[in-house]
Design a protein around this motif. Structure first.
Motif, PDB file in Angstrom:
ATOM      1  N   LEU A   1      24.743  17.748   9.175  1.00 10.42           N
ATOM      2  CA  LEU A   1      24.724  16.486   9.902  1.00 10.42           C
ATOM      3  C   LEU A   1      26.044  16.341  10.649  1.00 10.42           C
ATOM      4  CD1 LEU A   1      23.193  14.096   7.197  1.00 10.42           C
ATOM      5  CD2 LEU A   1      22.036  15.014   9.203  1.00 10.42           C
ATOM      6  N   SER A   2      25.987  15.757  11.823  1.00 15.19           N
ATOM      7  CA  SER A   2      27.200  15.626  12.628  1.00 15.19           C
ATOM      8  C   SER A   2      28.181  14.663  11.966  1.00 15.19           C
ATOM      9  CB  SER A   2      26.848  15.120  14.032  1.00 15.19           C
ATOM     10  OG  SER A   2      26.445  13.760  13.985  1.00 15.19           O
ATOM     11  N   ASP A   3      29.457  14.856  12.288  1.00 20.24           N
ATOM     12  CA  ASP A   3      30.485  13.971  11.746  1.00 20.24           C
ATOM     13  C   ASP A   3      30.264  12.531  12.186  1.00 20.24           C
ATOM     14  OD1 ASP A   3      31.697  16.076  10.480  1.00 20.24           O
ATOM     15  OD2 ASP A   3      33.161  16.441  12.076  1.00 20.24           O
ATOM     16  N   ASP A   4      29.764  12.331  13.407  1.00 21.12           N
ATOM     17  CA  ASP A   4      29.515  10.979  13.906  1.00 21.12           C
ATOM     18  C   ASP A   4      28.479  10.262  13.045  1.00 21.12           C
ATOM     19  OD1 ASP A   4      31.332  11.261  15.918  1.00 21.12           O
ATOM     20  OD2 ASP A   4      29.850  11.810  17.451  1.00 21.12           O
ATOM     21  N   ILE A   5      27.438  10.981  12.651  1.00 17.01           N
ATOM     22  CA  ILE A   5      26.391  10.382  11.816  1.00 17.01           C
ATOM     23  C   ILE A   5      26.936  10.037  10.433  1.00 17.01           C
ATOM     24  CG2 ILE A   5      24.270  10.920  10.556  1.00 17.01           C
ATOM     25  CD1 ILE A   5      23.265  12.350  13.029  1.00 17.01           C
ATOM     26  N   LEU A   6      27.662  10.969   9.852  1.00 18.79           N
ATOM     27  CA  LEU A   6      28.214  10.728   8.514  1.00 18.79           C
ATOM     28  C   LEU A   6      29.200   9.565   8.531  1.00 18.79           C
ATOM     29  CD1 LEU A   6      28.763  14.385   7.247  1.00 18.79           C
ATOM     30  CD2 LEU A   6      26.918  12.821   6.651  1.00 18.79           C
ATOM     31  N   ARG A   7      30.015   9.515   9.564  1.00 23.58           N
ATOM     32  CA  ARG A   7      30.981   8.414   9.664  1.00 23.58           C
ATOM     33  C   ARG A   7      30.264   7.078   9.831  1.00 23.58           C
ATOM     34  NH1 ARG A   7      34.400  12.220  12.575  1.00 23.58           N
ATOM     35  NH2 ARG A   7      33.380  11.626  14.527  1.00 23.58           N
ATOM     36  N   TYR A   8      29.203   7.064  10.630  1.00 28.19           N
ATOM     37  CA  TYR A   8      28.474   5.811  10.851  1.00 28.19           C
ATOM     38  C   TYR A   8      27.831   5.325   9.552  1.00 28.19           C
ATOM     39  CZ  TYR A   8      25.181   2.350  12.488  1.00 28.19           C
ATOM     40  OH  TYR A   8      24.488   1.177  12.659  1.00 28.19           O
TER      41      TYR A   8
ATOM     42  N   GLU B   1      23.516   7.369  -1.182  1.00 27.31           N
ATOM     43  CA  GLU B   1      22.711   8.584  -1.319  1.00 27.31           C
ATOM     44  C   GLU B   1      21.283   8.353  -0.850  1.00 27.31           C
ATOM     45  OE1 GLU B   1      23.032   9.754  -5.363  1.00 27.31           O
ATOM     46  OE2 GLU B   1      25.060  10.521  -5.174  1.00 27.31           O
ATOM     47  N   GLY B   2      20.761   7.166  -1.145  1.00 31.05           N
ATOM     48  CA  GLY B   2      19.403   6.860  -0.710  1.00 31.05           C
ATOM     49  C   GLY B   2      19.286   6.851   0.803  1.00 31.05           C
ATOM     50  N   THR B   3      20.294   6.305   1.471  1.00 32.85           N
ATOM     51  CA  THR B   3      20.298   6.288   2.928  1.00 32.85           C
ATOM     52  C   THR B   3      20.400   7.704   3.480  1.00 32.85           C
ATOM     53  OG1 THR B   3      21.348   4.108   2.930  1.00 32.85           O
ATOM     54  CG2 THR B   3      21.453   5.381   4.971  1.00 32.85           C
ATOM     55  N   LEU B   4      21.228   8.533   2.836  1.00 31.77           N
ATOM     56  CA  LEU B   4      21.344   9.931   3.274  1.00 31.77           C
ATOM     57  C   LEU B   4      20.002  10.646   3.132  1.00 31.77           C
ATOM     58  CD1 LEU B   4      23.090  12.320   4.188  1.00 31.77           C
ATOM     59  CD2 LEU B   4      23.589  12.770   1.781  1.00 31.77           C
ATOM     60  N   ASN B   5      19.289  10.381   2.050  1.00 35.52           N
ATOM     61  CA  ASN B   5      17.967  10.993   1.864  1.00 35.52           C
ATOM     62  C   ASN B   5      17.002  10.552   2.965  1.00 35.52           C
ATOM     63  OD1 ASN B   5      18.598  12.464  -0.426  1.00 35.52           O
ATOM     64  ND2 ASN B   5      18.105  10.796  -1.811  1.00 35.52           N
ATOM     65  N   LEU B   6      17.093   9.285   3.361  1.00 41.05           N
ATOM     66  CA  LEU B   6      16.256   8.799   4.459  1.00 41.05           C
ATOM     67  C   LEU B   6      16.568   9.545   5.754  1.00 41.05           C
ATOM     68  CD1 LEU B   6      16.035   4.899   4.166  1.00 41.05           C
ATOM     69  CD2 LEU B   6      14.153   6.527   4.157  1.00 41.05           C
ATOM     70  N   VAL B   7      17.855   9.748   6.009  1.00 40.76           N
ATOM     71  CA  VAL B   7      18.273  10.456   7.221  1.00 40.76           C
ATOM     72  C   VAL B   7      17.737  11.880   7.208  1.00 40.76           C
ATOM     73  CG1 VAL B   7      20.268  11.359   8.478  1.00 40.76           C
ATOM     74  CG2 VAL B   7      20.325   9.029   7.551  1.00 40.76           C
ATOM     75  N   ILE B   8      17.880  12.543   6.075  1.00 39.56           N
ATOM     76  CA  ILE B   8      17.407  13.929   5.956  1.00 39.56           C
ATOM     77  C   ILE B   8      15.894  14.005   6.143  1.00 39.56           C
ATOM     78  CG2 ILE B   8      17.126  15.843   4.331  1.00 39.56           C
ATOM     79  CD1 ILE B   8      19.846  15.054   3.141  1.00 39.56           C
ATOM     80  N   CYS B   9      15.201  13.084   5.491  1.00 33.35           N
ATOM     81  CA  CYS B   9      13.735  13.064   5.592  1.00 33.35           C
ATOM     82  C   CYS B   9      13.296  12.829   7.032  1.00 33.35           C
ATOM     83  CB  CYS B   9      13.179  11.968   4.679  1.00 33.35           C
ATOM     84  SG  CYS B   9      11.371  11.910   4.603  1.00 33.35           S
ATOM     85  N   GLN B  10      13.962  11.897   7.720  1.00 29.05           N
ATOM     86  CA  GLN B  10      13.624  11.596   9.112  1.00 29.05           C
ATOM     87  C   GLN B  10      13.891  12.802  10.005  1.00 29.05           C
ATOM     88  OE1 GLN B  10      12.127   8.955   9.842  1.00 29.05           O
ATOM     89  NE2 GLN B  10      12.333   8.522  12.025  1.00 29.05           N
ATOM     90  N   ALA B  11      14.989  13.492   9.758  1.00 28.75           N
ATOM     91  CA  ALA B  11      15.319  14.678  10.559  1.00 28.75           C
ATOM     92  C   ALA B  11      14.269  15.767  10.382  1.00 28.75           C
ATOM     93  CB  ALA B  11      16.700  15.200  10.173  1.00 28.75           C
ATOM     94  N   GLN B  12      13.799  15.907   9.144  1.00 29.99           N
ATOM     95  CA  GLN B  12      12.780  16.922   8.874  1.00 29.99           C
ATOM     96  C   GLN B  12      11.444  16.548   9.514  1.00 29.99           C
ATOM     97  OE1 GLN B  12      13.309  16.974   4.565  1.00 29.99           O
ATOM     98  NE2 GLN B  12      14.118  19.040   4.703  1.00 29.99           N
ATOM     99  N   LEU B  13      11.121  15.268   9.501  1.00 32.47           N
ATOM    100  CA  LEU B  13       9.871  14.822  10.110  1.00 32.47           C
ATOM    101  C   LEU B  13       9.887  15.010  11.623  1.00 32.47           C
ATOM    102  CD1 LEU B  13       9.141  11.547   8.093  1.00 32.47           C
ATOM    103  CD2 LEU B  13       7.803  13.654   8.052  1.00 32.47           C
ATOM    104  N   LYS B  14      11.011  14.665  12.259  1.00 31.41           N
ATOM    105  CA  LYS B  14      11.126  14.772  13.716  1.00 31.41           C
ATOM    106  C   LYS B  14      11.411  16.194  14.175  1.00 31.41           C
ATOM    107  CE  LYS B  14      12.596  10.006  14.614  1.00 31.41           C
ATOM    108  NZ  LYS B  14      11.427   9.680  15.465  1.00 31.41           N
ATOM    109  N   GLN B  15      11.861  17.042  13.234  1.00 27.86           N
ATOM    110  CA  GLN B  15      12.165  18.438  13.516  1.00 27.86           C
ATOM    111  C   GLN B  15      13.186  18.588  14.650  1.00 27.86           C
ATOM    112  OE1 GLN B  15       8.715  20.897  13.955  1.00 27.86           O
ATOM    113  NE2 GLN B  15       7.853  20.317  11.979  1.00 27.86           N
TER     114      GLN B  15
END
Length: 461
Positions: free
Chosen positions: A314-321, A334-348
């Protein structure tokens, strides 16, 4: 009662669905139910620990408010893992496809129901330890460095250094990770030691069952054989005199033989109402350390480590935000990070900061200013009284107590001046407000029920 619970939860789900996104409703609420209602507390069953913790952190106040609107006698909710709930097989088997963004991912076994990979969800049935909690993946910072240092000292000399070790702090800030890591560390360094990690509720239930079945002696023997005892959520023992007595004798037996004891709680033992003084004294004889909320740098480090563990770039900008935006518990982080990961996988594809802003906005509870009228409305609803009675000069007991609690919360939680509180609540003199606040402040020291009511009210804001 089972049918009543089912109907109640069905009605609640109708209202919940109106307040959350369709994706969140399907992910978090589809495989849930009310397992039982006891003394005003509704126990909501989920399929796994991840879902339980997510609901508790993200939707606790929403669910409690909706349940109370349907059934006012419900005063609190607790989330539990219900073994007889069968997850939706389609959702359970739905694997997220690999993409260029997630080629290095080791979490493509994560499914849309939010379940953790089996290796991470595994808990040793014999000692209660989860092998995924280790010191190697534990992030330290100013918020937990003292607790970490104390744990390291115990790891080197269990039973000798800091015995007992008492770790406290708000929910979701890493107490479980730290105590489990300590248990796993001792298990690795001292293979011959017998270790047991257990919740205080489980201990209490085992004790009651042993007494009822006439197996008290076996119960004593089973718990006294351990070289290291780790007990979570000590605040659960508040007001349970017989269980506290049993814990005291267990403590004396283990401590007297240099067996290491580790406790955790959501507050300092001196502030657990209904806890015996002799137990507080024993807890204070070792080391009491607090874990506070993580600062920005620590939150960022946690996100970086969790991303690394899961093989996600994940980009530094995303992690910082995310680190700047999510300032609550580590669990929510951690729950928010899991949401981000899941969304990234869905959108590919790799997500932008704008994508993350939209995702967080749609999946977190919006914050809004809370007015005195809002607080009056919440407390009036909680105690089932008409709002107008709060402002009246009446001295009826069923109104005076909620009004005093209202004044206390306005002062303690929102730092509103005594004169302004009096002015807004019917033009009362500020000395009346001071008296009410001091009375509630003193009463919560000895009245566990009052403290619980105030905590439940706070959860509704």
């Amino acid at each position: 009662m089972i049918m009543e619970n089912k109907e109640l939860w069905t009605r609640a789900l109708v209202d919940i669905e109106l307040e959350v996104s369709p994706a969140n409703f399907t992910t978090w609420f589809k495989n849930t139910k009310i397992t039982r209602i006891e003394q005003g507390t509704a126990f909501i069953g989920t399929t796994n620990e991840f879902a339980r913790d997510w609901l508790a952190n993200k939707y606790n106040s929403t669910i409690l408010r909706i349940l109370r609107n349907i059934s006012p006698e419900i005063r609190a909710i607790e989330f539990v893992i219900a073994k007889n709930i069968t997850p939706n097989q389609a959702g359970r088997d739905l694997q997220l496809e690999k993409s260029e963004f997630t080629q290095k991912s080791r979490v493509n076994s994560m499914n849309l129901a939010g379940e953790l990979p089996l290796a991470e969800a595994y808990v040793n049935k014999e000692d209660g330890l989860n092998p995924r909690y280790t010191f190697e993946n534990f992030i330290t910072g100013p918020f937990n460095e003292l607790a970490f240092a104390a744990s390291q000292a115990v790891l080197r000399k269990p039973g000798i250094m800091y015995n007992p070790l008492f770790i406290y702090g708000q929910t979701g800030i890493g107490k479980t990770h730290l105590t489990q890591a300590l248990g796993n560390g001792i298990k690795k360094n001292f293979p011959g030691k017998r270790i047991q990690y257990i919740s205080s509720e489980r201990f209490a239930n085992d004790y009651v069952a042993a007494v009822q079945s006439g197996k008290h002696a076996e119960f004593k023997e089973r718990y006294r054989k351990h070289d290291v005892l780790i007990m979570d959520d000590i605040q659960f023992f508040a007001g349970k005199e017989k269980t506290q007595e049993e814990l005291f004798h267990l403590y004396e037996a283990l401590h007297g033989n240099n067996k290491q004891i580790i406790f955790s709680s959501d507050r300092h033992p001196n502030y657990i109402n209904g806890l015996e003084d002799r137990l507080k004294s024993r807890f204070g004889a070792g080391m009491i350390v607090e874990i506070t909320m993580p600062d920005y740098e620590s939150r960022l480090a946690i996100l970086q480590e969790k991303s690394r563990q899961q093989g996600i770039i994940l980009s530094d900008d995303i992690l910082r935000y995310v680190a700047e935006t999510i300032q609550a518990s580590i669990r929510e982080l951690e729950g928010t990070l899991n949401l981000v990961i899941c969304q990234a996988q869905l959108k590919q594809r790799e997500l932008s900061v704008m994508d993350i802003k939209s995702l967080i906005k749609n999946n977190t509870k919006p914050t809004r200013p809370v007015s005195i009228k809002d607080i009056v409305r919440v407390i009036s609803s909680f105690y089932n009284i008409d709002e107008k009675h709060i402002y009246e000069k009446t001295r009826r007991k069923e109104v005076v107590r909620p009004r005093q609690i209202l004044m206390f919360i306005l002062r303690e939680d929102f730092n509103i001046s005594y004169p302004l509180i009096g002015q807004k609540l019917g033009g009362r003199d500020h000395t009346t407000v001071i008296h009410s606040c001091e009375k509630v402040k003193n009463d919560v020291k000895t009245d566990g029920t009052l403290l619980q009511e105030i905590e439940q009210i706070r959860a509704l804001f």
